[in-house]
Design a protein around this motif. Structure first.
Motif, PDB file in Angstrom:
ATOM      1  N   UNK A 191     -35.874  81.391 -79.831  1.00  0.00           N
ATOM      2  CA  UNK A 191     -35.023  82.398 -79.201  1.00  0.00           C
ATOM      3  C   UNK A 191     -34.849  82.193 -77.709  1.00  0.00           C
ATOM      4  N   UNK A 192     -35.827  81.555 -77.048  1.00  0.00           N
ATOM      5  CA  UNK A 192     -35.746  81.414 -75.598  1.00  0.00           C
ATOM      6  C   UNK A 192     -36.658  80.293 -75.135  1.00  0.00           C
TER       7      UNK A 192
ATOM      8  N   UNK B 279     -34.683  73.733 -72.008  1.00  0.00           N
ATOM      9  CA  UNK B 279     -33.610  73.844 -72.981  1.00  0.00           C
ATOM     10  C   UNK B 279     -34.069  74.222 -74.368  1.00  0.00           C
ATOM     11  N   UNK B 280     -33.107  74.440 -75.203  1.00  0.00           N
ATOM     12  CA  UNK B 280     -33.305  74.695 -76.630  1.00  0.00           C
ATOM     13  C   UNK B 280     -32.536  73.610 -77.388  1.00  0.00           C
ATOM     14  N   UNK B 281     -33.158  73.101 -78.431  1.00  0.00           N
ATOM     15  CA  UNK B 281     -32.606  72.053 -79.306  1.00  0.00           C
ATOM     16  C   UNK B 281     -32.677  70.672 -78.641  1.00  0.00           C
ATOM     17  N   UNK B 282     -32.283  69.667 -79.399  1.00  0.00           N
ATOM     18  CA  UNK B 282     -32.277  68.306 -78.895  1.00  0.00           C
ATOM     19  C   UNK B 282     -33.441  67.470 -79.373  1.00  0.00           C
ATOM     20  N   UNK B 283     -34.414  68.086 -80.044  1.00  0.00           N
ATOM     21  CA  UNK B 283     -35.581  67.319 -80.513  1.00  0.00           C
ATOM     22  C   UNK B 283     -35.962  67.748 -81.922  1.00  0.00           C
ATOM     23  N   UNK B 284     -35.343  67.266 -82.953  1.00  0.00           N
ATOM     24  CA  UNK B 284     -34.079  66.536 -82.914  1.00  0.00           C
ATOM     25  C   UNK B 284     -32.933  67.529 -82.903  1.00  0.00           C
ATOM     26  N   UNK B 285     -31.742  67.068 -83.015  1.00  0.00           N
ATOM     27  CA  UNK B 285     -30.584  67.946 -83.097  1.00  0.00           C
ATOM     28  C   UNK B 285     -29.391  67.345 -82.403  1.00  0.00           C
ATOM     29  N   UNK B 286     -28.229  67.850 -82.738  1.00  0.00           N
ATOM     30  CA  UNK B 286     -26.994  67.310 -82.169  1.00  0.00           C
ATOM     31  C   UNK B 286     -26.529  68.103 -80.955  1.00  0.00           C
ATOM     32  N   UNK B 287     -27.215  69.204 -80.635  1.00  0.00           N
ATOM     33  CA  UNK B 287     -26.865  69.993 -79.447  1.00  0.00           C
ATOM     34  C   UNK B 287     -28.109  70.165 -78.580  1.00  0.00           C
ATOM     35  N   UNK B 288     -27.876  70.436 -77.289  1.00  0.00           N
ATOM     36  CA  UNK B 288     -28.931  70.886 -76.379  1.00  0.00           C
ATOM     37  C   UNK B 288     -28.299  71.903 -75.441  1.00  0.00           C
ATOM     38  N   UNK B 289     -28.881  73.084 -75.373  1.00  0.00           N
ATOM     39  CA  UNK B 289     -28.454  74.108 -74.433  1.00  0.00           C
ATOM     40  C   UNK B 289     -29.481  74.056 -73.301  1.00  0.00           C
TER      41      UNK B 289
ATOM     42  N   UNK C 150     -23.406  82.540 -81.761  1.00  0.00           N
ATOM     43  CA  UNK C 150     -23.480  81.164 -81.266  1.00  0.00           C
ATOM     44  C   UNK C 150     -23.684  81.124 -79.753  1.00  0.00           C
ATOM     45  N   UNK C 151     -23.973  82.276 -79.142  1.00  0.00           N
ATOM     46  CA  UNK C 151     -23.936  82.391 -77.686  1.00  0.00           C
ATOM     47  C   UNK C 151     -25.317  82.296 -77.035  1.00  0.00           C
ATOM     48  N   UNK C 152     -25.352  81.632 -75.865  1.00  0.00           N
ATOM     49  CA  UNK C 152     -26.562  81.485 -75.060  1.00  0.00           C
ATOM     50  C   UNK C 152     -26.277  81.923 -73.630  1.00  0.00           C
ATOM     51  N   UNK C 153     -27.333  82.394 -72.951  1.00  0.00           N
ATOM     52  CA  UNK C 153     -27.259  82.661 -71.511  1.00  0.00           C
ATOM     53  C   UNK C 153     -28.246  81.755 -70.800  1.00  0.00           C
ATOM     54  N   UNK C 154     -27.758  81.024 -69.806  1.00  0.00           N
ATOM     55  CA  UNK C 154     -28.571  80.110 -69.009  1.00  0.00           C
ATOM     56  C   UNK C 154     -28.636  80.651 -67.588  1.00  0.00           C
ATOM     57  N   UNK C 155     -29.813  80.601 -66.972  1.00  0.00           N
ATOM     58  CA  UNK C 155     -29.981  81.065 -65.600  1.00  0.00           C
ATOM     59  C   UNK C 155     -30.930  80.141 -64.864  1.00  0.00           C
ATOM     60  N   UNK C 156     -30.608  79.811 -63.611  1.00  0.00           N
ATOM     61  CA  UNK C 156     -31.482  79.020 -62.759  1.00  0.00           C
ATOM     62  C   UNK C 156     -31.585  79.710 -61.405  1.00  0.00           C
TER      63      UNK C 156
ATOM     64  N   UNK D 194     -22.438  80.694 -72.583  1.00  0.00           N
ATOM     65  CA  UNK D 194     -21.648  79.682 -73.263  1.00  0.00           C
ATOM     66  C   UNK D 194     -22.137  79.399 -74.667  1.00  0.00           C
ATOM     67  N   UNK D 195     -21.442  78.500 -75.330  1.00  0.00           N
ATOM     68  CA  UNK D 195     -21.720  78.128 -76.724  1.00  0.00           C
ATOM     69  C   UNK D 195     -21.734  76.615 -76.838  1.00  0.00           C
ATOM     70  N   UNK D 196     -22.354  76.091 -77.887  1.00  0.00           N
ATOM     71  CA  UNK D 196     -22.155  74.670 -78.187  1.00  0.00           C
ATOM     72  C   UNK D 196     -20.672  74.411 -78.414  1.00  0.00           C
ATOM     73  N   UNK D 197     -20.214  73.173 -78.192  1.00  0.00           N
ATOM     74  CA  UNK D 197     -18.789  72.891 -78.384  1.00  0.00           C
ATOM     75  C   UNK D 197     -18.354  73.058 -79.836  1.00  0.00           C
ATOM     76  N   UNK D 198     -17.060  73.216 -80.018  1.00  0.00           N
ATOM     77  CA  UNK D 198     -16.489  73.387 -81.363  1.00  0.00           C
ATOM     78  C   UNK D 198     -16.933  72.245 -82.268  1.00  0.00           C
ATOM     79  N   UNK D 199     -17.316  72.606 -83.482  1.00  0.00           N
ATOM     80  CA  UNK D 199     -17.749  71.622 -84.457  1.00  0.00           C
ATOM     81  C   UNK D 199     -19.241  71.349 -84.438  1.00  0.00           C
ATOM     82  N   UNK D 200     -19.965  71.963 -83.497  1.00  0.00           N
ATOM     83  CA  UNK D 200     -21.411  71.772 -83.391  1.00  0.00           C
ATOM     84  C   UNK D 200     -22.110  73.119 -83.511  1.00  0.00           C
TER      85      UNK D 200
END
Length: 199
Positions: free
Chosen positions: A67-68, A93-103, A154-160, A173-179
């Motif tokens: 979730x976060x 981030x979230x995802x990417x290990x493995x996965x086709x998206x990384x937020x 499909x929505x995420x909030x990123x803050x730095x 934002x969201x992962x791009x269309x198709x992902x």
């Protein structure tokens, strides 16, 4: 390592804590905290993983369980030799290990040919979309905090936030269309992007 990372994340089912001595254990909490050098926890019955570009922390779980992810660190003082193109990215981030998206959201330290002064910048990415710059001044020894939060759907909030110069504000934002974000991992990573030399 060149810096200390304090990471926190949220999973539905389990949590873990790791110390800089590589000791770790599972807790029946929904929060995990990790501090110090990368370690594989013996309770997970995993083997160490190697990656030519990533170093840091990865926690994995079932599909849709993450979730976060959040982390804080001090920006390292980078030395550039003026000859090589070098880069390091520090991100959460979230995802990417493995996965086709990384937020993901984080900072970069970059050395370019002909300059001995490093360039620091903040950025975010809904991979495989391209990385986007954040208009926020970053310098060595700044304290950075970053968070990636799943909002639902499909929505995420990123803050730095840079304690010295301010905050990105919420980046939604969201992962791009198709992902589709699988939400199976949370990461706090130092990355050497492909095509660059180590700092």
């Amino acid at each position: 390592g060149c810096f200390g990372f304090l990471c926190a994340g949220l999973r539905d089912d389990i949590a873990l804590r790791s110390t800089s001595k590589g000791e770790g254990y599972f807790m029946s909490l929904q929060q995990f905290v990790m501090l110090g050098a990368f370690a594989i926890l013996p309770a997970v019955a995993q083997v160490p993983k190697t990656d030519p570009n990533w170093s840091g922390y990865v926690v994995t779980g079932a599909t849709n369980s993450v979730k976060a992810a959040s982390g804080s660190w001090i920006v390292p003082a980078v030395t550039c030799n003026g000859q090589d193109v070098s880069q390091a990215r520090f991100w959460v981030g979230i995802d990417g290990y493995p996965g086709s998206t990384v937020e993901q959201i984080g900072i970069s330290a970059v050395c370019v040919t002909g300059q001995t002064t490093p360039l620091y910048s903040a950025w975010y990415e809904f991979f495989p979309s391209l990385l986007k710059d954040i208009n926020l001044a970053i310098a060595a020894n700044d304290k950075i905090s970053a968070t990636v939060l799943f909002n639902g759907g499909t929505q995420f909030t990123l803050t730095l936030t840079d304690e010295r110069t301010g905050s990105s504000g919420p980046i939604i934002g969201n992962p791009p269309a198709g992902f589709t974000a699988e939400r199976t991992s949370a990461e706090c990573i130092v990355e050497m992007p492909p095509g660059t030399t180590p700092l």
